[in-house]
Design an enzyme around this catalytic site. Structure first.
Site, PDB file in Angstrom:
ATOM      1  N   SER A   1       3.497   0.564  -6.914  1.00  0.00           N
ATOM      2  CA  SER A   1       2.926  -0.213  -8.028  1.00  0.00           C
ATOM      3  C   SER A   1       3.040  -1.716  -7.888  1.00  0.00           C
ATOM      4  CB  SER A   1       3.580   0.183  -9.352  1.00  0.00           C
ATOM      5  OG  SER A   1       3.051   1.363  -9.772  1.00  0.00           O
TER       6      SER A   1
ATOM      7  N   GLY B   1       0.798  -1.234   0.000  1.00  0.00           N
ATOM      8  CA  GLY B   1       0.000   0.000   0.000  1.00  0.00           C
ATOM      9  C   GLY B   1       0.825   1.274   0.000  1.00  0.00           C
TER      10      GLY B   1
ATOM     11  N   ASP C   1       2.258   2.991 -14.881  1.00  0.00           N
ATOM     12  CA  ASP C   1       2.845   1.993 -13.986  1.00  0.00           C
ATOM     13  C   ASP C   1       3.155   0.698 -14.725  1.00  0.00           C
ATOM     14  OD1 ASP C   1       2.238   3.952 -12.207  1.00  0.00           O
ATOM     15  OD2 ASP C   1       0.575   2.886 -11.257  1.00  0.00           O
TER      16      ASP C   1
HETATM   17  C1  GLA Z   1      -1.221   5.855 -10.205  1.00  0.00           C
HETATM   18  C2  GLA Z   1      -1.761   5.382 -11.554  1.00  0.00           C
HETATM   19  C3  GLA Z   1      -0.918   5.928 -12.714  1.00  0.00           C
HETATM   20  C4  GLA Z   1      -0.711   7.445 -12.587  1.00  0.00           C
HETATM   21  C5  GLA Z   1      -0.261   7.812 -11.170  1.00  0.00           C
HETATM   22  C6  GLA Z   1      -0.195   9.308 -10.980  1.00  0.00           C
HETATM   23  O1  GLA Z   1       0.039   5.288  -9.957  1.00  0.00           O
HETATM   24  O2  GLA Z   1      -1.771   3.978 -11.612  1.00  0.00           O
HETATM   25  O3  GLA Z   1      -1.522   5.588 -13.934  1.00  0.00           O
HETATM   26  O4  GLA Z   1      -1.869   8.133 -12.948  1.00  0.00           O
HETATM   27  O5  GLA Z   1      -1.108   7.269 -10.186  1.00  0.00           O
HETATM   28  O6  GLA Z   1       0.784   9.891 -11.768  1.00  0.00           O
END
Ligand code: GLA
Length: 381
Positions: free
Chosen positions: A123, A119, A169
């Protein structure tokens, strides 16, 4: 890990794969506005061991969630999202869409183990999606195109998990390259690698975990996306624009009257410019300027986009106050999670000590720090 695989499944794993997490260096909340972003894959990530089991069942186990035990997926039944399956919904989403696209899946035992903090906005979800897709195809002898892979996994996240994330990501964890960030044009998906060697000669990236779990991140994220859509709608009443990042500040001042929507649009436009300027600074080896752009990015996310929150602001400001820190900003979606700082190599210890002390005084939370290397995208080990 091989012994652990054996303990769970009673056989040896045939192969092992790794997918990294990511940080975004600059270009935040603009992937879904057609802007340019500069993420990098990191050396923290998720490992997966796999062994085909000659059945029609895929058995999933995560060493990070041992209480969930082995989760079985019957390939001859419709694969559906199930809250009880928590983390396993990511691999399930991958299987669902692979079958939808006509790939014949086979039974297998899969063991996951990761060292990405939970969390924290690094990613882990993109990592497990990309890892699972890459692995299931590789074991069948298919080497998937990495751009296809990232689009496919974004679809899994959007349509199976139900989070309307952009492409950044999945792209970063699929296409990461050691010592390089990726300059990605999210409108066209054209990309280029940006060498980090000049930056990393005397500096290190420090990932700072606020230890504030992201809250309401999904609903707030979707709210910001909707606000950006409104901004673009206002601008398109007069101008032909492919996306929000393409607009000009004067156009925003001319056509957007709602103060909140205006701020969101200004963030998108100025952040996109900062990415351009940051790339220039990198090319010219102007580290100080690069750092100032990181700081300006955080300021914009705090004041115009309003996705930082008390803890991330306290952490970033403690970092920025250290003379060894060239620049710092939140990274990822925000609302808690991690920030990054570019710090002089020989001052890392005093940096982390001072920042931790100040941050804990202000928030009562104990931050974690990871000295981050930029690593490769998903691969077989
Ligand atoms: C998250 C989303 C991405 C991007 C970021 C902010 O990580 O998964 O696609 O939008 O937020 O930059």
């Amino acid at each position: 890990m091989n012994d652990d695989f054996k303990k769970v499944f009673g056989s040896e794993a045939e192969s092992t794969f790794f997918s990294p997490g990511r940080v975004n260096l600059i270009g935040e909340h603009i992937d879904y506005n057609g802007g340019k972003v500069l993420p990098a894959a990191i050396t923290l990530g998720i490992y997966a061991l796999i062994n085909p089991n000659e059945s029609r069942t895929i058995r999933l186990y995560s060493a990070n969630k041992p209480n969930q035990g082995v989760i079985e997926i019957d390939l001859d039944e419709k694969i559906v999202f199930d809250v009880k399956h928590s983390w396993a919904n990511y691999p399930k989403g991958v299987m669902f869409f692979l079958q939808e696209e006509g790939y014949q899946l086979f039974g297998a035992d899969i063991y996951y183990q990761g060292n990405l903090p939970d969390g924290a906005g690094l990613s882990s979800s993109a990592a497990i999606e990309v890892l699972t897709t890459f692995m299931l195809l590789s074991v069948k002898g298919i080497e998937p195109d990495k751009v296809w892979l990232s689009k496919f996994c974004q679809k899994v996240e959007n349509k199976f998990i139900g989070v309307s994330c952009g492409i950044m990501d999945q792209f970063a964890v699929a296409l990461g390259k050691k010592q390089n960030a990726i300059l990605l044009d999210c409108q066209t998906l054209a990309y280029d690698y940006a060498k980090m060697d000049k930056v990393l000669l005397n500096h290190d990236w420090v990932i700072m975990n606020s230890m504030k779990k992201r809250e309401l991140a999904e609903s707030k994220y979707n709210e910001r996306r909707a606000e950006c859509d409104m901004a673009l709608e206002d601008l398109r009443t007069k101008y032909t624009l492919a996306n929000l990042c393409e607009a000009k500040v004067e156009q925003v001042n001319e056509l957007i009257f709602d103060s909140i929507i205006k701020k969101r649009a200004l963030h998108a436009i100025t952040e996109n410019k900062r990415v351009y300027n940051a790339m220039q600074a990198l090319k010219d080896g102007k580290i100080k300027l690069f750092g100032e752009l990181l700081n300006a990015s955080h300021y914009s996310l705090q004041n115009d986009y309003e996705v930082t929150g008390f803890e991330l602001d306290a952490l970033v400001s403690a970092a920025q106050n250290e003379s060894s820190c060239v620049g710092a900003r939140m990274t990822g979606a925000g609302f808690g999670g991690c920030a990054i700082a570019l710090v002089e190599k020989d001052k890392l210890q005093s940096f982390t000590e001072n920042v931790a002390k100040k941050y804990t005084q202000e928030t009562k939370l104990i931050p974690e720090f990871y000295i981050c290397s930029i690593g490769e995208g998903v691969h077989k080990l």
